[in-house]
Design a protein around this motif. Structure first.
Motif, short mmCIF file in Angstrom:
data_model
loop_
_atom_site.label_atom_id
_atom_site.label_comp_id
_atom_site.label_asym_id
_atom_site.label_seq_id
_atom_site.Cartn_x
_atom_site.Cartn_y
_atom_site.Cartn_z
N GLU A 1 0.86 -1.19 0.00
CA GLU A 1 0.00 0.00 0.00
C GLU A 1 0.89 1.24 0.00
OE1 GLU A 1 -3.30 0.12 2.66
OE2 GLU A 1 -3.49 -2.06 2.68
N ASN A 2 0.28 2.35 -0.37
CA ASN A 2 1.04 3.59 -0.52
C ASN A 2 1.21 4.26 0.84
OD1 ASN A 2 2.26 5.88 -1.51
ND2 ASN A 2 0.40 6.71 -2.46
N ILE A 3 1.99 3.62 1.71
CA ILE A 3 2.09 4.10 3.10
C ILE A 3 2.80 5.45 3.21
CG2 ILE A 3 1.95 1.81 4.13
CD1 ILE A 3 4.97 1.86 4.51
N LEU A 4 3.53 5.84 2.18
CA LEU A 4 4.22 7.14 2.22
C LEU A 4 3.40 8.24 1.55
CD1 LEU A 4 7.87 6.00 1.52
CD2 LEU A 4 7.03 7.12 3.58
N ASN A 5 2.23 7.88 1.08
CA ASN A 5 1.38 8.85 0.41
C ASN A 5 2.11 9.58 -0.73
OD1 ASN A 5 -1.03 10.06 -0.09
ND2 ASN A 5 -0.81 11.66 1.47
N ALA B 1 2.31 11.40 6.72
CA ALA B 1 3.07 10.33 6.06
C ALA B 1 4.08 9.72 7.03
CB ALA B 1 3.77 10.87 4.82
N ASN C 1 2.35 7.49 9.49
CA ASN C 1 1.93 6.24 8.87
C ASN C 1 3.12 5.32 8.58
OD1 ASN C 1 -0.39 4.80 7.99
ND2 ASN C 1 0.33 5.04 5.89
N MET D 1 -4.50 7.86 2.33
CA MET D 1 -3.34 7.15 2.86
C MET D 1 -3.77 5.86 3.54
SD MET D 1 -0.52 8.46 5.56
CE MET D 1 -0.05 9.77 4.50
N SER D 2 -2.94 4.89 3.41
CA SER D 2 -3.28 3.60 3.98
C SER D 2 -3.16 3.60 5.50
CB SER D 2 -2.33 2.55 3.42
OG SER D 2 -2.30 1.45 4.26
N THR D 3 -4.12 3.05 6.15
CA THR D 3 -4.00 2.83 7.59
C THR D 3 -4.34 1.38 7.90
OG1 THR D 3 -6.26 3.58 7.87
CG2 THR D 3 -4.54 5.20 8.26
N VAL E 1 -1.23 -4.06 6.09
CA VAL E 1 -0.23 -3.62 5.13
C VAL E 1 0.93 -4.62 5.14
CG1 VAL E 1 1.50 -1.85 4.66
CG2 VAL E 1 -0.79 -1.18 5.39
N ILE E 2 1.33 -5.02 3.94
CA ILE E 2 2.45 -5.95 3.82
C ILE E 2 3.67 -5.15 3.38
CG2 ILE E 2 3.32 -7.98 2.61
CD1 ILE E 2 0.30 -8.68 2.14
#
Lengths: 301, 299
Positions: free
Chosen positions: A207-211, A246, A249, B1-3, B7-8
């Motif tokens: 997933e785009n965890i860093l936005n 970011a 997250n 944004m992912s929360t 998340v892998i």
């Protein structure tokens, strides 16, 4: 201020914006056409096909299998494809990608920087069968379907001519100036603003965890300092709040075990660390020692 | 944004040391077990002939057909090619031959024609056979197929590291780009779709002139193909791909004179085995039979 006056200002602003957008778009198309018309029809015995092919951000998939997404990730505007042929020899394919801005032309160029430096355009690189360089808002690729000495000579000559037809040079993204010079492997620099590109060069997460988005700039680079190696990522967000989100997250998803200095030991024994400074998020993706990771974080301002 | 708590990350992969941590497409659990029954050991035929590609680069059809027939009889331990085809296909089958049309290195037409002929000779009705690549989702033969043949050349690939037999089925899905994450690791997921699962009777990885390195937007240069002159044939696509990957890696090492890993790493091969249960990727579960020309075999 009265409501009617506000509406009038809003209305005229919209009209002005629309006209400005149309003029920019038209100027872009015009200069692309001017460039197209200035390209040579013949080069060292090779002759251009009767018609060029032009692709946009949607039709590019008809032309490039697979890697078309890379060009879309850098905001491809249009691509001109011209094929040069000769009776006894391989075809030469010239692709000019109008990326709309120098930063995107540079960015897509950094997607593949293998090969030897050559003096063609900006940062020209040559590897067997393929010449690439960028200049201003254009990324240029010239490849030969089979490598011969004559074809290589023609490719280099064509490259120089195309580069000369693009009058302006482009500036590299300012974010690159943040990269510490000591030990920087310049050929490893990747400039990007799409998560698919980041994950291609350095997989972080599904997933785009860093936005990462079109509104962010990011630069990824490798370092070699003596025996020590490191990978560094710097992301610049449009504002501090987005950078804070970011950062939060990233810590939550990637470095939940970070110490008070923001440093964590990875499962392979290397060290990772992150630090947010205003609009910047500085991430040491891997370093051989905790000290090296910490040093990177504190040396970037 | 992912929360998302699911998340892998890269760290999950380092922790587990392989592909086990990856989930499938959205909705799949973090760790899933292989759900398909795999053979204990997969037989793979690597057959080569130095004359199948002429010095000038042209393909010699009769030689290609010969090595195809030899591979088929060996893989099924039968006396002749026709018996092999009759063993795999029956006259009532509707057979889709999933080919590959990629411009610089397509599946050779000669090979496609040879497959069609052999199916007909085995009793499959002509109208129940079709060859397709990008149009398979709208192809009536593929939509009603009872059996599939998977045939394509091996090459390096921008997103998946290698364009493999496993990868060749990506045209069965409407949004191929959804599989591009982490070097297309989840490609094996496609093979478990109901319209595909258990239908593939034969896999042929074309190793006539493989591409071992890609450059540029079109990912192709004649400098990086070589006349290997072979076919890899198996009923197990994963095992065939695993053998092909070893050959490509060996060629890269030889050409670049150092270890030059396939980039990105073709993780989808191991994942198709360990995560999706499509076949066997470990060498101890592959019975590799080498036939024909041995020079520079690279494996």
């Amino acid at each position: 201020m009265k409501t009617a006056t506000l509406w009038r200002i809003y209305f005229y602003s919209m009209i002005a914006g629309f006209i400005s957008l149309m003029m920019t778009s038209s100027a872009t198309a015009d200069s692309f056409r001017v460039l197209q018309e200035s390209l040579p029809k013949k080069i060292n015995g090779w002759t251009a096909s009767a018609e060029d092919r032009i692709y946009n951000e949607r039709s590019i998939f008809d032309y490039i299998n697979g890697a078309a997404e890379v060009y879309r990730a850098y905001n491809l505007k249009q691509c001109l494809a011209r094929r040069y042929s000769i009776e006894k020899g391989p075809a030469i394919v010239l692709d000019i990608f109008d990326m709309g801005s120098p930063r995107d032309a540079f960015g897509v160029f950094t997607h593949d920087t293998d090969g030897n430096a050559v003096s063609v355009g900006q940062d020209g690189r040559y590897r067997p069968g393929w010449l690439s360089f960028w200049k201003h808002r254009y990324f240029i690729s010239i490849y030969m379907e089979e490598e011969t000495a004559e074809a290589e000579k023609a490719v280099m000559e064509l490259g120089r001519i195309v580069a000369s037809k693009i009058r302006e040079s482009g500036n590299k993204p300012e974010l690159l100036l943040k990269l510490p010079k000591d030990g920087l492997q310049t050929q490893s620099i990747r400039y990007l603003h799409h998560p698919i590109i980041l994950n291609y060069h350095y997989y972080i997460s599904d997933e785009n965890i860093l936005n990462i988005s079109p509104h962010t700039d990011a630069v990824l680079a490798s370092y070699q300092r003596g025996d020590h190696e490191a990978r560094l990522l710097i992301v610049k967000y449009p504002d501090t709040k987005t950078a804070e989100d970011a950062s939060r997250n990233f810590y939550k998803s990637y470095l939940p075990d970070a110490d008070t200095n923001g440093t964590a030991r990875l499962e392979d024994g290397k060290w990772a660390a992150a630090l947010q400074k205003g609009e910047l998020l500085i991430i040491v993706l891997e370093a051989d020692t905790r000290e090296a990771a910490h040093h990177f974080l504190t040396s970037i301002h | 944004m992912s929360t998302s708590k699911n998340v892998i990350t890269r760290r999950d992969f380092i922790r587990t040391g392989s592909c086990f941590a990856v989930g499938g497409l959205a909705g799949l659990p973090l760790i899933i077990q292989a759900s398909v029954k795999k053979p204990d050991k997969s037989r793979v035929i690597l057959i080569r002939d130095k004359n199948v590609i002429h010095d000038g680069g042209s393909l010699q059809g009769p030689i290609l057909e010969n090595i195809l027939d030899e591979a088929m009889t060996t893989i099924l331990d039968v006396k002749d090619s026709k018996s092999a085809w009759q063993h795999l296909f029956n006259p009532d089958d509707i057979v889709g031959i999933k080919s590959n049309v990629w411009g610089p290195l397509p599946t050779p037409k000669t090979l496609e024609a040879a497959l069609r002929t052999r199916l007909i000779n085995a009793g499959v009705r002509k109208e129940n056979i079709d060859i397709d690549d990008r149009g398979i989702r709208g192809n009536p033969v593929f939509n009603t197929s009872t059996a599939l043949i998977n045939v394509r050349p091996l090459r390096t690939h921008h997103w998946s590291g290698l364009g493999t037999l496993i990868k060749n089925y990506i045209m069965f899905v409407s949004s191929p780009w959804q599989y591009h994450g982490r070097a297309c690791e989840r490609l094996g997921h496609i093979w478990n779709r109901p319209e595909i699962k258990d239908k593939t009777r034969l896999n042929i990885l074309v190793m006539l002139t493989p591409l071992f390195h890609g450059v540029g937007p079109h990912h192709f240069s004649q400098a990086y193909v070589w006349p290997y002159g072979g076919l890899i044939v198996s009923t197990d696509p994963v095992a065939a791909d695993a053998v092909g990957a070893q050959i490509i890696q060996a060629k890269r090492n030889e050409y670049f004179k150092k270890y030059r890993p396939i980039s990105p790493p073709p993780r989808h091969i191991e994942a198709a085995d360990k995560q999706f249960g499509v076949g066997n990727s470990s060498s101890d579960r592959i019975e590799l039979i080498k036939m024909g020309w041995k020079k520079d075999i690279l494996i």
